[in-house]
Design a protein around this motif. Sequence first.
Motif, PDB file in Angstrom:
ATOM      1  N   ASP A  44      71.106 -35.969  48.338  1.00  0.00           N
ATOM      2  CA  ASP A  44      71.888 -36.702  49.327  1.00  0.00           C
ATOM      3  C   ASP A  44      73.153 -37.267  48.693  1.00  0.00           C
ATOM      4  O   ASP A  44      73.479 -36.986  47.536  1.00  0.00           O
ATOM      5  N   LYS A  45      73.870 -38.102  49.438  1.00  0.00           N
ATOM      6  CA  LYS A  45      75.168 -38.601  48.985  1.00  0.00           C
ATOM      7  C   LYS A  45      75.057 -39.543  47.790  1.00  0.00           C
ATOM      8  O   LYS A  45      76.042 -39.753  47.091  1.00  0.00           O
ATOM      9  N   GLY A  46      73.877 -40.118  47.577  1.00  0.00           N
ATOM     10  CA  GLY A  46      73.726 -41.004  46.445  1.00  0.00           C
ATOM     11  C   GLY A  46      73.886 -40.313  45.108  1.00  0.00           C
ATOM     12  O   GLY A  46      74.110 -40.971  44.086  1.00  0.00           O
ATOM     13  N   TYR A  47      73.785 -38.986  45.096  1.00  0.00           N
ATOM     14  CA  TYR A  47      73.931 -38.211  43.864  1.00  0.00           C
ATOM     15  C   TYR A  47      75.335 -37.628  43.699  1.00  0.00           C
ATOM     16  O   TYR A  47      75.578 -36.882  42.756  1.00  0.00           O
ATOM     17  N   ASP A  48      76.234 -37.951  44.621  1.00  0.00           N
ATOM     18  CA  ASP A  48      77.596 -37.424  44.556  1.00  0.00           C
ATOM     19  C   ASP A  48      78.416 -38.277  43.589  1.00  0.00           C
ATOM     20  O   ASP A  48      79.174 -39.174  43.993  1.00  0.00           O
ATOM     21  N   ALA A  49      78.248 -38.027  42.302  1.00  0.00           N
ATOM     22  CA  ALA A  49      79.002 -38.715  41.247  1.00  0.00           C
ATOM     23  C   ALA A  49      79.540 -37.668  40.288  1.00  0.00           C
ATOM     24  O   ALA A  49      78.866 -36.673  39.985  1.00  0.00           O
ATOM     25  N   ALA A  50      80.733 -37.879  39.801  1.00  0.00           N
ATOM     26  CA  ALA A  50      81.387 -36.871  38.969  1.00  0.00           C
ATOM     27  C   ALA A  50      80.603 -36.586  37.694  1.00  0.00           C
ATOM     28  O   ALA A  50      80.463 -35.424  37.289  1.00  0.00           O
ATOM     29  N   GLY A  51      80.089 -37.611  37.045  1.00  0.00           N
ATOM     30  CA  GLY A  51      79.317 -37.400  35.819  1.00  0.00           C
ATOM     31  C   GLY A  51      78.043 -36.626  36.058  1.00  0.00           C
ATOM     32  O   GLY A  51      77.687 -35.729  35.272  1.00  0.00           O
ATOM     33  N   PHE A  52      77.336 -36.947  37.151  1.00  0.00           N
ATOM     34  CA  PHE A  52      76.090 -36.241  37.461  1.00  0.00           C
ATOM     35  C   PHE A  52      76.356 -34.782  37.791  1.00  0.00           C
ATOM     36  O   PHE A  52      75.629 -33.881  37.341  1.00  0.00           O
ATOM     37  N   VAL A  53      77.391 -34.509  38.578  1.00  0.00           N
ATOM     38  CA  VAL A  53      77.719 -33.127  38.943  1.00  0.00           C
ATOM     39  C   VAL A  53      78.113 -32.325  37.702  1.00  0.00           C
ATOM     40  O   VAL A  53      77.709 -31.160  37.532  1.00  0.00           O
ATOM     41  N   ALA A  54      78.862 -32.931  36.795  1.00  0.00           N
ATOM     42  CA  ALA A  54      79.251 -32.235  35.568  1.00  0.00           C
ATOM     43  C   ALA A  54      78.035 -31.935  34.692  1.00  0.00           C
ATOM     44  O   ALA A  54      77.936 -30.853  34.095  1.00  0.00           O
ATOM     45  N   ASP A  55      77.089 -32.869  34.621  1.00  0.00           N
ATOM     46  CA  ASP A  55      75.877 -32.629  33.827  1.00  0.00           C
ATOM     47  C   ASP A  55      75.039 -31.501  34.417  1.00  0.00           C
ATOM     48  O   ASP A  55      74.434 -30.706  33.686  1.00  0.00           O
ATOM     49  N   LEU A  56      74.989 -31.406  35.761  1.00  0.00           N
ATOM     50  CA  LEU A  56      74.242 -30.309  36.386  1.00  0.00           C
ATOM     51  C   LEU A  56      74.883 -28.967  36.084  1.00  0.00           C
ATOM     52  O   LEU A  56      74.191 -27.988  35.765  1.00  0.00           O
ATOM     53  N   ARG A  57      76.186 -28.895  36.183  1.00  0.00           N
ATOM     54  CA  ARG A  57      76.857 -27.621  35.906  1.00  0.00           C
ATOM     55  C   ARG A  57      76.659 -27.207  34.450  1.00  0.00           C
ATOM     56  O   ARG A  57      76.525 -26.020  34.150  1.00  0.00           O
ATOM     57  N   GLN A  58      76.642 -28.179  33.553  1.00  0.00           N
ATOM     58  CA  GLN A  58      76.420 -27.857  32.148  1.00  0.00           C
ATOM     59  C   GLN A  58      75.003 -27.363  31.911  1.00  0.00           C
ATOM     60  O   GLN A  58      74.762 -26.554  31.013  1.00  0.00           O
ATOM     61  N   ALA A  59      74.052 -27.820  32.722  1.00  0.00           N
ATOM     62  CA  ALA A  59      72.663 -27.381  32.605  1.00  0.00           C
ATOM     63  C   ALA A  59      72.372 -26.126  33.410  1.00  0.00           C
ATOM     64  O   ALA A  59      71.202 -25.800  33.644  1.00  0.00           O
ATOM     65  N   CYS A  60      73.403 -25.421  33.856  1.00  0.00           N
ATOM     66  CA  CYS A  60      73.254 -24.168  34.618  1.00  0.00           C
ATOM     67  C   CYS A  60      72.582 -24.412  35.968  1.00  0.00           C
ATOM     68  O   CYS A  60      71.735 -23.643  36.408  1.00  0.00           O
TER      69      CYS A  60
END
Length: 390
Positions: free
Chosen positions: A294-310
């Motif tokens: 949901d929107k509570g996870y829409d943070a730049a740091g969290f999104v970048a960490d997910l992309r780094q973890a494939c």
Amino acid sequence: MRGMDETSGSLFSYVDLEERIPTRHPLRKIRQVVNDALASLDAEFEALYTDFGRPSIPPGRLIRASLLQILFSIRSERQLMEQMNYNLMFRWFVGLGIDDPVWVPTVFTKNRDRLLSTEMSRKVMAAILAHREIAPLLSDEHLSVDGTMVKAWASMKSYQPKADAAPPDDDGPGDPPAPDTPLETAPSETPAETDPMPRNTKPLRNAEVDFKGEKRSNATHASTTDPDARLYKKSPGTGAVLCFMGHALMENRHGFVVQGDLTQADGHAERRAALDMIHRHSPGSTRRLTLGADKGYDAAGFVADLRQACVTPHVAQKSRYSAIDGRTTRHAGYALSQKHRKKIEEPFGWAKTVGGMAQTMYRGVERVRSRFILTMAANNLARLPRLLGA
């Protein structure tokens, strides 16, 4: 001829518990899956116990009894032992014979605390999901994550200033002026008039407390009942309560919870727990996963960490300053993940209405965490008879 309503005791009774349970009863499939999962954990149980001392409650029976308590909303171990004493179905599920004595509630509680740690609860959940009939039902690529508040077993009146908190100023409004000389009691005054607490009078056990105008925060205050609980509110406009934060990672195909966790409540707990659960679920994986949230996870740091973890972040966009751009939202899978991620509210609702997690009866983050994970495993078991029957 009218039958007579008379009770006559029999000298011998042959009761086969296996024949008393209906063939199509949902607990039969649940018991079969649980027994297979516990058999795969036999080496883990063997390493926890020594070869000397008094025999404890068998770990398989203890775990089956704990799952039974969650599935049937039994609120305490004492009530569980009471029902196991006369309920033949409970005895059959746990593995007790018709003549076997039921354990003392305090003995059961102590054995449960020693066995059901966070690590053991996670192993029980993983063993159930790895069952030959359940593993084909799981999705390996599409996941969803969310968090929920678990109210702590502590009252707001127990939220008191910490002992190491900074003392207030000497000239504060609540400090009375120090007298120059000690007060003297007049000879005419009686002890009842000078004593602030008259004799034969007890203080109110649940006296009312006025918190209006008092500033309280987790930095300066803590609960004396459960120091691990934190004062927190998840959304604006709601009251803050002493609670923990429960987390779940769900696969999107059939809605099974594949990872669970519980942490102290704060504004960053959900995103930290989501990353931890992703890494535990797919350690070192190079496959491309999707994670709905949901929107509570829409943070730049969290999104970048997910992309780094494939991991492709299928996170709902905030109205302003969203970290999710057109690279993600243009694909059809994004809308599909947003549709399926809402099913994660069903395990949370089941855990609170059936599993007793609306307000936990355990204290300490470690005990509450192990119980929350076991409750998520029980939710998976509750859905098995319908899915496997279909």
